[in-house]
Design an enzyme around this catalytic site. Structure first.
Site, PDB file in Angstrom:
ATOM      1  N   SER A  31      30.339  57.858  27.221  1.00 35.32           N
ATOM      2  CA  SER A  31      31.830  56.920  27.009  1.00 35.32           C
ATOM      3  C   SER A  31      32.988  57.333  26.687  1.00 35.32           C
ATOM      4  O   SER A  31      33.902  56.821  26.255  1.00 35.32           O
ATOM      5  CB  SER A  31      31.328  55.882  25.676  1.00 35.32           C
ATOM      6  OG  SER A  31      31.068  56.977  24.449  1.00 35.32           O
ATOM      7  N   ASN A 118      26.146  56.794  14.567  1.00 31.63           N
ATOM      8  CA  ASN A 118      26.122  55.506  14.587  1.00 31.63           C
ATOM      9  C   ASN A 118      27.036  54.848  13.450  1.00 31.63           C
ATOM     10  O   ASN A 118      27.770  53.489  13.548  1.00 31.63           O
ATOM     11  CB  ASN A 118      24.720  54.967  14.164  1.00 31.63           C
ATOM     12  CG  ASN A 118      23.687  55.523  15.343  1.00 31.63           C
ATOM     13  OD1 ASN A 118      24.222  56.109  16.231  1.00 31.63           O
ATOM     14  ND2 ASN A 118      22.322  55.411  14.941  1.00 31.63           N
ATOM     15  N   THR A 163      50.084  12.004  28.590  1.00 31.55           N
ATOM     16  CA  THR A 163      48.602  12.214  28.436  1.00 31.55           C
ATOM     17  C   THR A 163      48.148  11.930  29.804  1.00 31.55           C
ATOM     18  O   THR A 163      48.448  10.862  30.694  1.00 31.55           O
ATOM     19  CB  THR A 163      48.367  10.913  27.595  1.00 31.55           C
ATOM     20  OG1 THR A 163      48.468   9.783  28.132  1.00 31.55           O
ATOM     21  CG2 THR A 163      48.853  11.291  26.004  1.00 31.55           C
ATOM     22  N   HIS A 164      47.183  12.541  30.126  1.00 34.10           N
ATOM     23  CA  HIS A 164      46.533  12.663  31.313  1.00 34.10           C
ATOM     24  C   HIS A 164      47.464  12.910  32.251  1.00 34.10           C
ATOM     25  O   HIS A 164      47.386  12.435  33.769  1.00 34.10           O
ATOM     26  CB  HIS A 164      45.942  11.130  31.785  1.00 34.10           C
ATOM     27  CG  HIS A 164      45.074  10.662  30.709  1.00 34.10           C
ATOM     28  ND1 HIS A 164      43.811  10.668  30.537  1.00 34.10           N
ATOM     29  CD2 HIS A 164      45.628   9.935  29.653  1.00 34.10           C
ATOM     30  CE1 HIS A 164      43.202  10.131  29.727  1.00 34.10           C
ATOM     31  NE2 HIS A 164      44.313   9.555  28.959  1.00 34.10           N
ATOM     32  N   SER A 285      58.205  35.395  47.773  1.00 29.71           N
ATOM     33  CA  SER A 285      57.084  35.389  48.732  1.00 29.71           C
ATOM     34  C   SER A 285      57.636  36.430  49.850  1.00 29.71           C
ATOM     35  O   SER A 285      58.661  36.469  50.312  1.00 29.71           O
ATOM     36  CB  SER A 285      56.861  34.227  49.067  1.00 29.71           C
ATOM     37  OG  SER A 285      56.480  34.198  50.552  1.00 29.71           O
ATOM     38  N   LYS A 291      61.198  30.931  48.110  1.00 27.82           N
ATOM     39  CA  LYS A 291      60.383  30.928  46.980  1.00 27.82           C
ATOM     40  C   LYS A 291      60.643  31.586  45.660  1.00 27.82           C
ATOM     41  O   LYS A 291      61.030  32.930  45.736  1.00 27.82           O
ATOM     42  CB  LYS A 291      58.705  31.536  47.491  1.00 27.82           C
ATOM     43  CG  LYS A 291      58.018  30.483  48.386  1.00 27.82           C
ATOM     44  CD  LYS A 291      57.679  29.117  47.885  1.00 27.82           C
ATOM     45  CE  LYS A 291      56.597  29.092  46.695  1.00 27.82           C
ATOM     46  NZ  LYS A 291      55.319  29.492  47.327  1.00 27.82           N
ATOM     47  N   ASN A 293      58.166  32.264  42.440  1.00 31.15           N
ATOM     48  CA  ASN A 293      56.940  31.841  41.975  1.00 31.15           C
ATOM     49  C   ASN A 293      56.818  32.511  40.448  1.00 31.15           C
ATOM     50  O   ASN A 293      57.103  33.434  40.094  1.00 31.15           O
ATOM     51  CB  ASN A 293      55.718  32.770  42.949  1.00 31.15           C
ATOM     52  CG  ASN A 293      55.791  32.167  44.279  1.00 31.15           C
ATOM     53  OD1 ASN A 293      56.057  31.005  44.583  1.00 31.15           O
ATOM     54  ND2 ASN A 293      55.516  33.181  45.010  1.00 31.15           N
ATOM     55  N   GLU A 298      51.184  32.927  35.651  1.00 28.45           N
ATOM     56  CA  GLU A 298      50.035  32.369  36.419  1.00 28.45           C
ATOM     57  C   GLU A 298      48.971  33.833  35.722  1.00 28.45           C
ATOM     58  O   GLU A 298      47.809  33.727  35.801  1.00 28.45           O
ATOM     59  CB  GLU A 298      50.042  32.681  37.923  1.00 28.45           C
ATOM     60  CG  GLU A 298      50.484  31.253  38.301  1.00 28.45           C
ATOM     61  CD  GLU A 298      51.026  31.501  39.972  1.00 28.45           C
ATOM     62  OE1 GLU A 298      50.611  30.523  40.526  1.00 28.45           O
ATOM     63  OE2 GLU A 298      51.963  32.405  40.319  1.00 28.45           O
ATOM     64  N   TYR A 325      20.970  50.321  15.197  1.00 28.86           N
ATOM     65  CA  TYR A 325      21.787  50.660  16.373  1.00 28.86           C
ATOM     66  C   TYR A 325      20.919  50.757  17.669  1.00 28.86           C
ATOM     67  O   TYR A 325      19.908  51.204  17.656  1.00 28.86           O
ATOM     68  CB  TYR A 325      22.581  52.057  16.167  1.00 28.86           C
ATOM     69  CG  TYR A 325      23.371  52.611  17.193  1.00 28.86           C
ATOM     70  CD1 TYR A 325      24.639  52.200  17.372  1.00 28.86           C
ATOM     71  CD2 TYR A 325      22.809  53.519  18.355  1.00 28.86           C
ATOM     72  CE1 TYR A 325      25.433  52.611  18.466  1.00 28.86           C
ATOM     73  CE2 TYR A 325      23.763  53.685  19.413  1.00 28.86           C
ATOM     74  CZ  TYR A 325      25.135  53.273  19.611  1.00 28.86           C
ATOM     75  OH  TYR A 325      25.617  53.845  20.554  1.00 28.86           O
ATOM     76  N   LYS A 333      32.959  48.312  23.144  1.00 23.83           N
ATOM     77  CA  LYS A 333      34.463  48.840  23.127  1.00 23.83           C
ATOM     78  C   LYS A 333      35.267  48.446  24.484  1.00 23.83           C
ATOM     79  O   LYS A 333      36.405  48.208  24.188  1.00 23.83           O
ATOM     80  CB  LYS A 333      34.556  50.593  22.976  1.00 23.83           C
ATOM     81  CG  LYS A 333      34.118  51.030  21.784  1.00 23.83           C
ATOM     82  CD  LYS A 333      34.012  52.582  21.767  1.00 23.83           C
ATOM     83  CE  LYS A 333      32.613  52.809  21.957  1.00 23.83           C
ATOM     84  NZ  LYS A 333      31.557  52.300  21.170  1.00 23.83           N
TER      85      LYS A 333
END
Ligand code: ARG
Length: 476
Positions: A31, A118, A163-164, A285, A291, A293, A298, A325, A333
């Site tokens: 690890s 541990n 709404t919607h 783009s 464009k 963006n 996003e 353990y 982690k």
């Protein structure tokens, strides 16, 4: 982080084995490629542990001083990038202990008395998460500040609330933005609770059963900033609730960041044009020159999905484990680190992006005016004249239908046309059919009336100050 794969060093637990670990198992087992991030906490905890061992007479004072000095030097080596990480060391705990023995010889071999990896790893992780919660709390304050400043600056700007995703009723832009303030304030409280969950110290539980030494766990706990040590050694080494609490709080926060991002994507589209996101948080783009963006939004939305998945990942990992353990837990982690990195980037970025937004109040107002967003107010107007609300709703619905057919607004209807549907209409109708009037009437507590929103802004500022003080006191 560079991890060497030479296996020229002997493993601490090699005593009962005839063969060394297979190279492929070594890769699976290690690890150290990621848990090196726990190093400062591991060293700090080792120093506190050794100090306590000296106080109960397990180490001499001179031995403690050697250990403390050696560990301090290792910390410095790491800070300078001089520390050699070896895959064969498995994890950061072993790597540090080995280096200590290399540096100070046999005294270093006494450090692991009365502890296990541990209880060590659980302690390191709790300390790590505690620190990250503190950083997130102050980053979150920065974001709430940005939201609050924009909300205060937007006073008077009106948009259709949805709404919607259908235009519903007019609302103040400040009110809309303050909804995010409320979400983030709840996230603040959730992160505080996640921090609270890291307050019990696992160190001293040993591998699982406790240790054969009269350790003073509370002394170590206080030195390391824990409120107390754990009550049950089995629970201490297998408890990762605090990591789940952290991931749950982070998931909720990211859901809110994602909803804000989604709204900005929508609002910055040419269909809406309610807001312009600064060039700094958008990209172009490679083929379409026009464009711009909203990539930052996003990607925040996408990372929120990853954080939710991190919660799921750890929940599923832990759910199947018997006490105490299990090596599965080593992978806790990955979920935590990934989430920390996402938040360390997403929170300041969103704060900066919010503070550079340019709202288009004209477009918002036009959208509210072009809509039937005042239809509910007309129904309430009739209700005020004694028409039961259900009947009023139907009457206004018919008028809306007529307007759609004839391509006009409710305000474009003549009194005669209105009276066809209800004799209760009179000239006062025309003063009701007004955005400002509609807003002023939303006086219910928490509503969008300007007086309510002004009070909301003020109380948000007070709460922000309280949260700022809480975050500052946690950092000390
Ligand atoms: N590297 C392990 C972890 O992160 C700690 C070591 C526990 N190993 C053991 N053999 N008990 O969970």
């Amino acid at each position: 982080m560079n991890v060497n794969s030479s296996d020229n060093n002997e493993i601490f637990w090699s005593g009962r084995f005839e063969k060394p670990p297979h190279e492929l198992f070594q890769q699976l087992n290690a690890s150290i490629t990621y848990d090196w991030r726990l190093a400062p906490y591991d060293i700090q905890a080792s120093i506190a542990h050794a100090r306590m061992l000296a106080e109960i007479g397990v180490l001499s004072t001179a031995e403690f001083s050697e250990i403390e000095l050696g560990l301090g030097q290792i910390m410095a080596e790491m800070a300078q990038g001089d520390f050699a990480f070896e895959l064969a060391d498995e994890d950061i705990h072993t790597a540090i202990e080995k280096r200590l023995i290399e540096k100070i010889g046999d005294t270093g071999k006494k450090l692991h008395t009365a502890r296990s990896r541990n209880d060590q790893v659980a302690t390191d992780l709790a300390m790590f998460i505690r620190d990250q919660c503190r950083r997130h709390l102050s980053d979150l304050i920065g974001l709430m500040e940005a939201v609050h400043i924009q909300a205060a600056a937007a006073k008077g700007a009106i948009l259709p609330g949805y709404t919607h995703l259908q235009r519903a009723q007019p609302v103040l832009l400040s009110h809309h933005l303050l909804a995010y303030f409320e979400m983030f304030a709840r996230d603040f409280a959730r992160l505080q609770r996640a921090l609270e969950a890291t307050q019990s110290m696992p160190l001293g539980a040993g591998a699982l059963a406790g240790t054969n030494y009269p350790v003073n766990r509370d002394q170590v706990a206080h030195e390391l900033g824990f409120r107390h040590s754990g009550a049950n050694s089995l629970d201490d080494v297998s408890n990762r609730d605090f990591a789940l609490d952290y991931l749950a709080a982070a998931s909720n926060l990211c859901i809110h960041l994602s909803r804000l991002a989604a709204e900005l994507i929508l609002w910055s589209s040419q269909e809406f044009e309610f807001v312009e996101i600064s060039d700094e948080f958008t990209s172009g783009s490679s083929i379409m020159p026009q464009k711009k963006n909203p990539d930052a939004c996003e990607l925040i939305r996408a990372r929120a999905a990853r954080v939710a998945a991190n919660y799921q990942g750890l929940a599923v990992l832990l759910g199947g484990l018997p006490l105490a353990y299990n090596k599965d837990m080593q992978e806790d982690k990955m979920y935590v680190f990934d989430t920390v990195d996402i938040l360390l980037l997403a929170l300041p970025l969103t704060a900066e992006m919010v503070s550079t937004l340019k709202f288009n109040a004209g477009r918002m107002r036009a959208a509210a005016e072009e809509s039937f967003a005042l239809a509910t107010d007309v129904a309430d107007y009739l209700t005020g004249k004694g028409v039961p609300f259900r009947d009023a709703h139907r009457i206004v619905g018919r008028l809306v239908r007529k307007c759609i057919d004839e391509k006009k607004n409710l305000s474009g209807l003549t009194l005669e046309e209105l009276r066809v549907e209800s004799p209760q209409f009179d000239d006062s109708f025309y003063s009701v059919i007004d955005l400002e009037v509609s807003l002023e009437r939303k006086v219910s507590q928490g509503g969008t009336a300007p007086v309510q929103v002004a009070a909301e802004l003020e109380s948000a500022a007070d709460r922000l100050e309280e949260m700022r003080q809480a975050a500052d006191s946690l950092r000390q």
